[in-house]
Scaffold this active site. Structure first.
Site, PDB file in Angstrom:
ATOM      1  CD  GLU A  47      -2.214   1.268   2.994  1.00 32.18           C
ATOM      2  OE1 GLU A  47      -1.473   0.865   3.924  1.00 32.18           O
ATOM      3  OE2 GLU A  47      -3.358   1.709   3.184  1.00 32.18           O
ATOM      4  CG  ASN A 110      -4.920   3.750   0.474  1.00 29.69           C
ATOM      5  OD1 ASN A 110      -4.189   3.175  -0.333  1.00 29.69           O
ATOM      6  ND2 ASN A 110      -4.681   3.762   1.770  1.00 29.69           N
ATOM      7  CE  LYS A 127      -7.109   1.013   3.848  1.00 35.28           C
ATOM      8  NZ  LYS A 127      -5.837   1.559   4.413  1.00 35.28           N
ATOM      9  CD  GLU A 145      -5.595   4.666   5.523  1.00 38.46           C
ATOM     10  OE1 GLU A 145      -6.163   4.117   4.576  1.00 38.46           O
ATOM     11  OE2 GLU A 145      -5.075   4.049   6.474  1.00 38.46           O
ATOM     12  CB  CYS A 171      -3.855  -1.368   4.827  1.00 32.93           C
ATOM     13  SG  CYS A 171      -3.008  -1.189   6.435  1.00 32.93           S
ATOM     14  CG  ASN A 196       2.121   1.459   4.624  1.00 38.83           C
ATOM     15  OD1 ASN A 196       3.246   1.924   4.645  1.00 38.83           O
ATOM     16  ND2 ASN A 196       1.463   1.246   3.499  1.00 38.83           N
TER      17      ASN A 196
END
Lengths: 304, 304
Positions: A47, A110, A127, A145, A171, A196
């Site tokens: 990611e 993302n 994502k 995020e 993730c 991550n």
């Protein structure tokens, strides 16, 4: 006729904020070369593989934020990775921060792209499970995020490449059983994941020793319960002062870890994945058409 | 104020076809006494804990089939278990073959009852995921559960007892992520499970060594992903010529195995379960209201 595909997971060590994009792409190209030398036909990167995990910071300056994003893929700085894939005759999946204009509106996701050896986009995933918050929450490791990314709007798509059906997840997605189930129902045979994950948890220090267990457990269960191969790439090591776990792995449809990274640095792991194992595993317990009871699962799609 | 509950899992060794029901109930009473002596407040017994796992055979004689079923709970032969619970001041969950008449129709379910120390029924669960088939399938270990049981018709209910919210699941149910998710969405804090699982797999002998891993993996993931305690009781050992796995366990909301049976015989394992751990684990990754995306999960409830 046996079906197999050799999968590479390209874990990276930390990508510091100070790193130039060209230098980072050099590292990714080197990993891809190692993967190809080991016979891989597809590789997955982490990611946000082009930058540091910037959502750990609150950034207000728009130009500074946008510098972490890719307005086009490939762009001038990433083209070399695509060229390498063509030269090495292999596809790859790459996580990055996507900046797009849709109907005149700037949107940020993302994202992970699955790219063929011809450099063409095979498929894109944005994502779905965006964790964290949009404002700092002192005393926790909750990151920001949600400040920088909106939730994905492409569902859980599955794409055919080299005769194999791929799904992707990013993730936090990997912790939710719904992710694997949706990809499986959409026909995935291999799920490519990038992540991550911080080592430390300020809000629950007593659970910090379980971080690697909690990394592998849902992926192993996801593989087993959906009879899919899972290939997951970490960004690992101490990145801009924050320790990230590694543990990149390739997981069989049995739920077993077939290969695992042993460093917190740039590292390639490879496994020749037997795709026929999917049908064997499904026969044992998971004949969906015969045994699933969707009428009994209504709440899963109705209630948070 | 800390909340805890001491849970016992009462694994049994094999219950042969030749065993008298009274003798079997004696064993269950002895296990309940051991559980109480260890401080347990609730105990869970295996699936079909009163008989051999008869779905391994094709039986045509109705009287022979009905002898495996309980037309009333408690009945004359099981009353002693209820009396023991009252004497020991503890509740229990018991798997058994349920025979019931509804609207003049005879129905048969694979059932687990949660019973309070007052001998009253707290709640009933009827197995949703009934595996196997209704006719023998040569060359496989597929059994005939579908010949003897219809699928459960009570959903995935959750019941309050001693101030704690309990869900139940039976054998094959534990392999499906939807089971834990439905129970969690319904508010479960502890999931009680009973199972009978053959060691050998004629249809996939190469996977036989994974039977215990495949027992624990989905339960550990279910506990972690739903932040619930799981307490699972096996019927173990060689029963009427068929080897059953043990591995009865108590699993924390972290996904860790807190206690595990080490025999294939009658055995009690006990753990004082910290119920506050549920909230701690949920805070770390699984704040459902904030992060679940039910609108993205439609297919799970729509497609087999």
């Amino acid at each position: 006729m046996a079906r197999d595909l050799t999968i590479a997971v390209c874990q990276t060590g930390p990508i510091q904020k100070s790193a130039q994009r060209a230098e980072t792409v050099d590292r990714l190209v080197a990993l891809l070369e190692r993967a190809a030398a080991a016979g891989a036909e597809i590789a997955v990167f982490p990611e946000l593989a082009l930058t540091t995990f910037f959502p750990r910071w609150r950034i207000d300056d728009e130009a500074e934020i946008e510098a972490f994003f890719e307005p086009a893929m490939p762009g001038p700085q990433t083209q070399r990775l695509y060229d390498a894939a063509a030269r090495l005759k292999m596809g790859f999946a790459l996580g990055y921060a996507e900046l797009t204009r849709e109907d005149g509106v700037t949107r940020r996701f993302n994202t992970m792209d699955l790219v063929g050896q011809d450099g063409k986009l095979v498929g894109r995933y944005r994502k779905i499970h965006v964790p964290g918050s949009s404002e700092p929450e002192p005393g926790t490791t909750v990151h920001l995020e949600r400040r920088y990314f909106e939730p994905g709007n492409l569902g859980f798509p599955v794409f055919a490449y080299r005769g194999v059906r791929f799904g992707m997840a990013i993730c936090n997605d990997r912790r939710w059983p719904e992710t694997y189930r949706m990809l499986c129902l959409n026909g995935a045979e291999i799920v490519l994941i990038g992540y991550n994950t911080p080592l430390l948890l300020d809000e629950a220090p007593a659970l910090a020793h379980l971080r690697m267990f909690h990394n592998h457990l849902p992926m192993q269960a996801g593989a087993y319960q959906n009879t899919v191969w899972v290939a997951a790439a970490a960004k690992a090591g101490v990145e801009d002062g924050q320790a990230l776990i590694g543990g990149s792995c390739i997981i069989a449809p049995t739920g077993e870890i077939a290969a695992q990274a042993m460093s917190l640095d740039d590292e390639v792991i490879v496994h020749r994945a037997d795709l026929d194992l999917i049908a064997i595993c499904r026969k044992v317990n998971f004949d969906f058409a015969r045994y699933r009871r969707p009428d009994q699962y209504r709440l899963i799609a109705d209630q948070v």
